[in-house]
Design a protein around this motif. Structure first.
Motif, short mmCIF file in Angstrom:
data_model
loop_
_atom_site.label_atom_id
_atom_site.label_comp_id
_atom_site.label_asym_id
_atom_site.label_seq_id
_atom_site.Cartn_x
_atom_site.Cartn_y
_atom_site.Cartn_z
N PRO A 164 1.62 -34.95 -9.53
CA PRO A 164 2.04 -36.17 -10.22
C PRO A 164 3.33 -36.05 -11.01
CG PRO A 164 0.39 -35.05 -11.53
CD PRO A 164 0.58 -34.22 -10.29
N HIS A 165 3.96 -34.87 -11.00
CA HIS A 165 5.17 -34.68 -11.80
C HIS A 165 6.09 -33.68 -11.11
CE1 HIS A 165 7.83 -33.51 -15.14
NE2 HIS A 165 7.47 -34.64 -15.73
N GLU A 222 11.14 -42.20 -6.21
CA GLU A 222 10.82 -43.56 -6.66
C GLU A 222 10.10 -44.34 -5.57
OE1 GLU A 222 14.11 -44.36 -10.18
OE2 GLU A 222 14.53 -45.13 -8.16
N ALA A 223 10.44 -44.09 -4.31
CA ALA A 223 9.75 -44.74 -3.20
C ALA A 223 8.30 -44.27 -3.09
CB ALA A 223 10.49 -44.47 -1.89
N SER A 224 8.02 -43.10 -3.66
CA SER A 224 6.67 -42.54 -3.63
C SER A 224 5.89 -42.81 -4.91
CB SER A 224 6.74 -41.02 -3.37
OG SER A 224 7.32 -40.75 -2.11
N GLY A 225 6.41 -43.70 -5.74
CA GLY A 225 5.66 -44.10 -6.93
C GLY A 225 5.96 -43.31 -8.19
N PHE A 226 6.99 -42.47 -8.15
CA PHE A 226 7.36 -41.72 -9.34
C PHE A 226 8.31 -42.56 -10.21
CE2 PHE A 226 5.81 -38.36 -6.71
CZ PHE A 226 5.43 -37.33 -7.55
N ILE A 227 8.23 -42.37 -11.51
CA ILE A 227 9.11 -43.03 -12.46
C ILE A 227 10.14 -42.01 -12.94
CG2 ILE A 227 9.26 -44.23 -14.68
CD1 ILE A 227 6.27 -45.02 -14.20
N HIS A 228 11.40 -42.36 -12.82
CA HIS A 228 12.47 -41.46 -13.24
C HIS A 228 12.67 -41.65 -14.74
CE1 HIS A 228 16.88 -39.97 -12.55
NE2 HIS A 228 16.11 -39.05 -13.11
N TYR A 229 11.83 -40.98 -15.54
CA TYR A 229 11.80 -41.27 -16.98
C TYR A 229 12.78 -40.44 -17.80
CZ TYR A 229 8.76 -37.15 -17.77
OH TYR A 229 8.25 -35.87 -17.85
N ASN A 242 13.54 -35.42 -14.78
CA ASN A 242 12.08 -35.48 -14.69
C ASN A 242 11.57 -36.78 -14.09
OD1 ASN A 242 10.74 -33.03 -16.33
ND2 ASN A 242 12.73 -33.54 -17.20
N PHE A 243 10.60 -36.63 -13.20
CA PHE A 243 9.98 -37.74 -12.50
C PHE A 243 8.46 -37.60 -12.63
CE2 PHE A 243 14.00 -36.77 -10.58
CZ PHE A 243 14.55 -37.98 -10.15
N GLY A 244 7.79 -38.65 -13.04
CA GLY A 244 6.35 -38.57 -13.20
C GLY A 244 5.65 -39.83 -12.74
N LYS A 245 4.43 -39.67 -12.25
CA LYS A 245 3.59 -40.83 -11.97
C LYS A 245 3.15 -41.42 -13.31
CE LYS A 245 3.24 -40.60 -7.37
NZ LYS A 245 1.98 -40.24 -6.69
N GLU A 246 2.74 -42.67 -13.30
CA GLU A 246 2.27 -43.33 -14.51
C GLU A 246 1.14 -42.51 -15.13
OE1 GLU A 246 2.79 -45.81 -17.32
OE2 GLU A 246 3.60 -46.62 -15.45
N GLY A 247 1.28 -42.22 -16.44
CA GLY A 247 0.26 -41.44 -17.14
C GLY A 247 0.45 -39.94 -17.05
N PHE A 248 1.50 -39.49 -16.34
CA PHE A 248 1.70 -38.05 -16.17
C PHE A 248 3.09 -37.59 -16.64
CE2 PHE A 248 -1.81 -38.81 -13.29
CZ PHE A 248 -2.64 -37.70 -13.54
N PHE A 249 3.74 -38.38 -17.49
CA PHE A 249 4.97 -37.88 -18.10
C PHE A 249 4.63 -36.65 -18.95
CE2 PHE A 249 7.09 -42.37 -18.41
CZ PHE A 249 6.96 -42.51 -17.05
N SER A 250 5.53 -35.69 -19.00
CA SER A 250 5.32 -34.53 -19.87
C SER A 250 5.34 -34.96 -21.33
CB SER A 250 6.42 -33.49 -19.63
OG SER A 250 6.39 -32.50 -20.64
N LYS A 251 4.21 -34.80 -22.02
CA LYS A 251 4.16 -35.17 -23.44
C LYS A 251 5.03 -34.24 -24.27
CE LYS A 251 -0.49 -37.16 -23.21
NZ LYS A 251 -1.89 -37.05 -23.69
N ASN A 252 5.09 -32.97 -23.87
CA ASN A 252 5.91 -32.01 -24.60
C ASN A 252 7.38 -32.39 -24.51
OD1 ASN A 252 6.42 -29.05 -25.68
ND2 ASN A 252 7.72 -29.28 -23.90
#
Length: 396
Positions: free
Chosen positions: A202-203, A246-253, A257-267
């Protein structure tokens, strides 16, 4: 900018306390099996002082607990170096030390950076039964030629095998990939991305290969042993990565770093959003919003200082302009951008006017845009955002 000199401290915290907030703890494990050709982080390939180092890490955690006296620890991050060189018991010992000395949130994110060659089936299963709930795996590439060029300790078979097993036991996994590798074509880069996606992680963190001074890579390029990195190709591969993920559902946050919703690195998100963190271990950095500290970059000196309850740390007190520049640099790298209102509230009208004036030229070039009172980078400007940020800095 005021740099405080080193001074001996016994049983006292070097950085000011942070009251009633959340923060993170970063623990630097300065050991590696071998030196990657591109790396300029602090590490040693000798494990002779591992036990002493762990004792010193424990002591620093204990001595610095007052810095987070009223602060909730939301993240514990083991970086390096190669934290997976520590045994499960050693990692647990350090985690227990945090729990025994700090207020830890109910569900903290506890991340361990690991290399594929350290992640046997048995090791993964045991890690999954511990408090560790997130793995950051240094894959870098699934191609043997790339791994040999970078002098990685693992091979492509180990990279695939560890991900196959890790995804059975951990839902929160990040993997690292490097683009812009000399000799690696765009087609090969796409294969790397597709292989990473096939494991359903997911990340993904991805970085351009950078030639740092005094590294083996810099020496090989200078001697003509390895061709130099191609910035244009790295730029192309960055956009290929962004498009595929992004086509696979990742968010370029964040830029890397790219993460699925709810899987951004909190650190990492806490770092980019200016939250406080304590850095434990040789070369580790700390930040409390107003001050930045960094530990001595030497294992022996670090161990000797902690053996007599001294903190081998230097402190920099940030001026208002330093704090502004820090916010611009970190904010511009993220999807959250730079809040114009926050700049006015925290730094004053003059800083806000300066920011808008400096940003105008990049807005006209379609590298920046303003939306909902936030300045953000455009798709065109993302690969250039660090350079753009430096142009927005204020100089005293």
């Amino acid at each position: 900018m005021i740099i405080e000199p080193k001074r001996k401290r016994k049983n006292s915290s070097p950085l000011g306390k942070l009251e009633g907030a959340s923060g993170g703890i970063y623990i630097h494990i300065p050991f590696c099996k071998q030196a990657c050709h591109y790396c300029d982080f602090h590490f040693s390939t000798s494990l002779k002082k591992k036990d002493e180092l762990i004792n010193a890490l424990t002591k620093e955690l204990e001595l610095r607990k007052d810095e987070f006296k009223s602060t909730n620890v939301e993240t514990i991050y083991f970086g390096g170096g190669t934290p997976s060189l520590l045994t499960n018991e050693e990692l647990q010992f350090l985690i227990d030390t945090v729990y025994n000395n700090y207020q830890v949130s109910e569900n903290p994110e506890i991340t361990v950076e690991a290399n594929p060659d350290d992640l046997s089936v048995d090791r993964i299963i045991k890690l999954s039964k511990s408090r560790i709930n997130r793995l950051s795996i240094g894959i870098q590439s699934f191609f043997e030629a790339d791994l040999k060029l970078m002098n990685r300790a693992h091979n492509a078979t180990e990279a695939k095998a560890c991900l196959e097993e890790a995804t059975k036991h951990f839902s929160n996994i990040s993997l690292d990939l490097i683009y812009g590798i000399p000799g690696a074509s765009n087609a090969q880069w796409i294969q790397n991305i597709d292989m990473a996606l096939s494991f359903g992680v997911p990340h993904i963190s991805s970085y351009a290969l950078t030639v740092e001074p005094k590294t083996a890579l810099a020496s090989f390029i200078k001697k003509g042993v390895i061709e130099d990195v191609n910035d244009e190709q790295a730029h192309e591969q960055f956009h290929l990565l962004k498009e595929k993920l992004e086509a696979s559902g990742f968010i370029h946050y964040e830029l890397s770093n790219f993460g699925k919703e709810g899987f951004f690195s909190k650190n990492n998100s806490a770092y980019w959003q200016g939250k406080s963190y304590i850095g434990i271990g040789p070369s580790a950095h700390s930040f409390n919003g107003k001050q930045r500290g960094w530990n001595v970059r030497n294992n022996s000196k670090y161990i000797k200082a902690l053996a007599v309850n001294e903190l081998p740390i230097e402190i920099e007190t940030l001026t208002q302009t330093d704090q502004y520049n820090e916010y611009i640099m970190t904010g511009l790298r993220t999807i959250w951008g730079v809040s114009i209102q926050k700049v006015e509230n925290d730094f004053g009208l003059n800083y806000k006017d300066y920011l808008i004036e400096q940003a105008e030229v990049f807005i006209n070039q379609q590298l920046l845009y303003i939306e909902d009172k936030h300045i953000r980078v455009t798709k065109k400007g993302q690969f250039l955002c660090d350079g753009i940020a430096s142009e927005l800095f204020k100089i005293n």
